[in-house]
Design an enzyme around this catalytic site. Structure first.
Site, PDB file in Angstrom:
ATOM      1  N   GLU A  94      43.603  -0.416   2.699  1.00  0.00           N
ATOM      2  CA  GLU A  94      43.642   1.009   2.364  1.00  0.00           C
ATOM      3  C   GLU A  94      45.037   1.502   2.036  1.00  0.00           C
ATOM      4  OE1 GLU A  94      42.929   3.458   6.178  1.00  0.00           O
ATOM      5  OE2 GLU A  94      41.726   1.667   6.421  1.00  0.00           O
ATOM      6  N   CYS A 107      51.490   5.470   0.579  1.00  0.00           N
ATOM      7  CA  CYS A 107      51.592   4.600   1.752  1.00  0.00           C
ATOM      8  C   CYS A 107      50.759   3.355   1.481  1.00  0.00           C
ATOM      9  CB  CYS A 107      51.073   5.350   2.981  1.00  0.00           C
ATOM     10  SG  CYS A 107      50.949   4.313   4.450  1.00  0.00           S
ATOM     11  N   CYS A 114      46.057  -7.420  10.688  1.00  0.00           N
ATOM     12  CA  CYS A 114      47.368  -7.509  11.326  1.00  0.00           C
ATOM     13  C   CYS A 114      47.214  -8.339  12.593  1.00  0.00           C
ATOM     14  CB  CYS A 114      47.864  -6.104  11.689  1.00  0.00           C
ATOM     15  SG  CYS A 114      49.540  -6.067  12.361  1.00  0.00           S
ATOM     16  N   CYS A 118      49.201  -4.212  18.527  1.00  0.00           N
ATOM     17  CA  CYS A 118      49.578  -2.965  19.209  1.00  0.00           C
ATOM     18  C   CYS A 118      48.306  -2.299  19.740  1.00  0.00           C
ATOM     19  CB  CYS A 118      50.324  -2.028  18.262  1.00  0.00           C
ATOM     20  SG  CYS A 118      51.850  -2.740  17.634  1.00  0.00           S
ATOM     21  N   CYS A 121      46.405   0.746  17.966  1.00  0.00           N
ATOM     22  CA  CYS A 121      46.280   0.712  16.503  1.00  0.00           C
ATOM     23  C   CYS A 121      44.957   0.093  16.070  1.00  0.00           C
ATOM     24  CB  CYS A 121      47.448  -0.075  15.918  1.00  0.00           C
ATOM     25  SG  CYS A 121      47.375  -0.239  14.131  1.00  0.00           S
ATOM     26  N   CYS A 335      45.675   5.159  10.478  1.00  0.00           N
ATOM     27  CA  CYS A 335      45.861   3.728  10.210  1.00  0.00           C
ATOM     28  C   CYS A 335      44.638   2.852  10.434  1.00  0.00           C
ATOM     29  CB  CYS A 335      46.972   3.219  11.109  1.00  0.00           C
ATOM     30  SG  CYS A 335      48.255   4.412  11.407  1.00  0.00           S
TER      31      CYS A 335
HETATM   32  N1  SAH Z   1      53.380  -2.694  11.320  1.00  0.00           N
HETATM   33  C1  SAH Z   1      54.236  -1.583  10.998  1.00  0.00           C
HETATM   34  C2  SAH Z   1      53.517  -0.509  10.176  1.00  0.00           C
HETATM   35  C3  SAH Z   1      52.352  -0.007  10.895  1.00  0.00           C
HETATM   36  S1  SAH Z   1      51.668   1.583  10.836  1.00  0.00           S
HETATM   37  C4  SAH Z   1      54.789  -0.972  12.263  1.00  0.00           C
HETATM   38  O1  SAH Z   1      54.361  -1.359  13.344  1.00  0.00           O
HETATM   39  O2  SAH Z   1      55.668  -0.136  12.175  1.00  0.00           O
HETATM   40  C5  SAH Z   1      52.850   2.823  10.894  1.00  0.00           C
HETATM   41  C6  SAH Z   1      53.028   3.517  12.240  1.00  0.00           C
HETATM   42  O3  SAH Z   1      51.819   4.065  12.771  1.00  0.00           O
HETATM   43  C7  SAH Z   1      53.572   2.592  13.316  1.00  0.00           C
HETATM   44  O4  SAH Z   1      54.611   3.249  13.986  1.00  0.00           O
HETATM   45  C8  SAH Z   1      52.387   2.403  14.217  1.00  0.00           C
HETATM   46  O5  SAH Z   1      52.775   2.007  15.498  1.00  0.00           O
HETATM   47  C9  SAH Z   1      51.741   3.762  14.158  1.00  0.00           C
HETATM   48  N2  SAH Z   1      50.342   3.793  14.598  1.00  0.00           N
HETATM   49  C10 SAH Z   1      49.399   2.848  14.513  1.00  0.00           C
HETATM   50  N3  SAH Z   1      48.230   3.264  15.038  1.00  0.00           N
HETATM   51  C11 SAH Z   1      48.444   4.516  15.458  1.00  0.00           C
HETATM   52  C12 SAH Z   1      47.615   5.476  16.095  1.00  0.00           C
HETATM   53  N4  SAH Z   1      46.338   5.224  16.392  1.00  0.00           N
HETATM   54  N5  SAH Z   1      48.168   6.667  16.390  1.00  0.00           N
HETATM   55  C13 SAH Z   1      49.459   6.932  16.064  1.00  0.00           C
HETATM   56  N6  SAH Z   1      50.281   6.074  15.476  1.00  0.00           N
HETATM   57  C14 SAH Z   1      49.788   4.866  15.175  1.00  0.00           C
END
Ligand code: SAH
Length: 349
Positions: A94, A107, A114, A118, A121, A335
């Protein structure tokens, strides 16, 4: 060269070699490159001034891969558009278009899935399917520019995937998108977000000093970070902050820290104090993101009062911080949620 066997992933130099290798004149490479990266064609037949024989010879060894739109959602609130795209092998990814006063920002995703894990996420829940090719990252931008007819001026690599886990393809994408033979988007208008793969932060700062780096911090110390982000077991906070400091000094640019606020996990006043102490003296900006609840996890968003208090403490310590404005709230822009939702609706999630 990496194993990118598709024509849109080749840079000008490689394309020129391949054109020569099939016995065509070198100037054809420039024409083909222009069709692929400026006119943004979807099929080789559109290359009007390139003889069919030349096209056929090239496409025989180098197929044209890209993204195909599956679904599109448009926010009635702010015009944000979310795209669900299919890759040539059926993988779904996406991308999001956000419209700001300063221009259109896209974006993009850097991997199908992935493997960073985390906890909060949605993108990481099904794991990593595969790395994306440079062409597939580029074509997210191209497809959105084609679909809207509007120029894309800014890129953020913050969609699904960990860009530094697909490092060479990411670097290739940045080189090609900022190339004058392509869309010529300024490197200063590109932001890459990483969960904190330390050696790659150094490599990236050396290679792209004009690109903005964002680090997903989400916690003010190792113990708390390890609970939210498995990567924190691999690299200690101290190493991460050293790398952040290297980026700032090497590039002369401000670094961004993302900090998703999770109710009762990392949103207390003492956490804000610790965070302020951690980044003290570093040229940085903290982006506070109220966590987007994912239904498989029981993390809740912090209340408005806690968010304000957290921000206030940072400000008191003269640390630049803002709460991220939520774009496309009515179209579930968070995300990985679109991709996951689609898979579940169509019964193969
Ligand atoms: N892999 C990269 C890009 C990921 S997404 C990274 O970790 O930075 C971009 C941002 O959104 C990251 O800071 C990630 O931690 C955050 N993110 C992911 N899921 C989320 C959620 N459910 N709520 C808020 N932020 C989120």
């Amino acid at each position: 060269m990496e194993n990118w066997k598709d024509i849109r992933s080749l840079n000008m130099e490689e394309l020129t070699e391949e054109v020569a290798a099939v016995g065509e004149k070198r100037f054809r490479a420039k024409q083909v490159y222009g069709w692929l990266h400026q006119k943004l064609i979807r099929s080789g037949d559109e290359m009007k001034n390139v003889p069919a024989a030349c096209r056929e010879k090239l496409f025989e060894s180098f197929p044209l891969y890209g993204v195909t739109e599956v679904e599109r959602y448009v926010s009635g609130i702010d015009g944000t558009m979310k795209f669900l795209f299919a890759l040539h092998d059926g993988n779904l990814i996406e991308s999001v278009l956000m419209k700001y006063k300063h221009g259109n920002s896209v974006c993009i995703s850097s991997q199908a899935g992935c493997r960073m894990g985390c906890r909060f996420c949605a993108s990481t829940l099904p794991g990593l399917s595969r790395n994306m090719y440079p062409s597939e990252m580029l074509d997210q931008i191209y497809a959105i520019q084609r679909a809207t007819g509007e120029r894309v001026s800014h890129i953020v690599v913050m969609g699904t995937g960990e860009p530094f886990d697909n490092f060479e393809a990411l670097c290739r994408m940045i080189e090609m998108i900022s190339d004058e033979n392509g869309l010529n988007i300024s490197r200063r208008n590109i932001t890459v977000s990483t969960c904190g793969i330390v050696p790659k932060i150094y490599a990236f700062a050396d290679r792209f000093p004009q690109v903005t780096l964002a680090i997903s911090l989400h916690a003010p110390n190792d113990t708390m970070r390890r609970e939210l982000m498995p990567i924190a077991n691999r690299y200690a906070m101290e190493e991460l902050m050293e790398a952040a400091s290297y980026y700032v000094h090497k590039t002369g640019r401000r670094i961004t820290f993302e900090y998703s606020l999770v109710k009762d996990q990392n949103d207390h006043p003492e956490h804000a104090q610790m965070l302020a102490a951690l980044v003290k003296g570093l040229n940085c900006h903290i982006n506070l993101i109220p966590v987007n609840p994912v239904k498989e996890r029981d993390y809740e968003q912090s209340g408005q009062k806690n968010i304000r208090a957290f921000l206030h403490i940072l400000e008191k310590h003269h640390i630049q911080a803002t709460v991220r404005r939520e774009m496309g709230r009515d179209i579930s822009a968070a995300c990985g949620q679109l991709r996951k939702g689609y898979k579940e609706r169509s019964g193969n999630g």
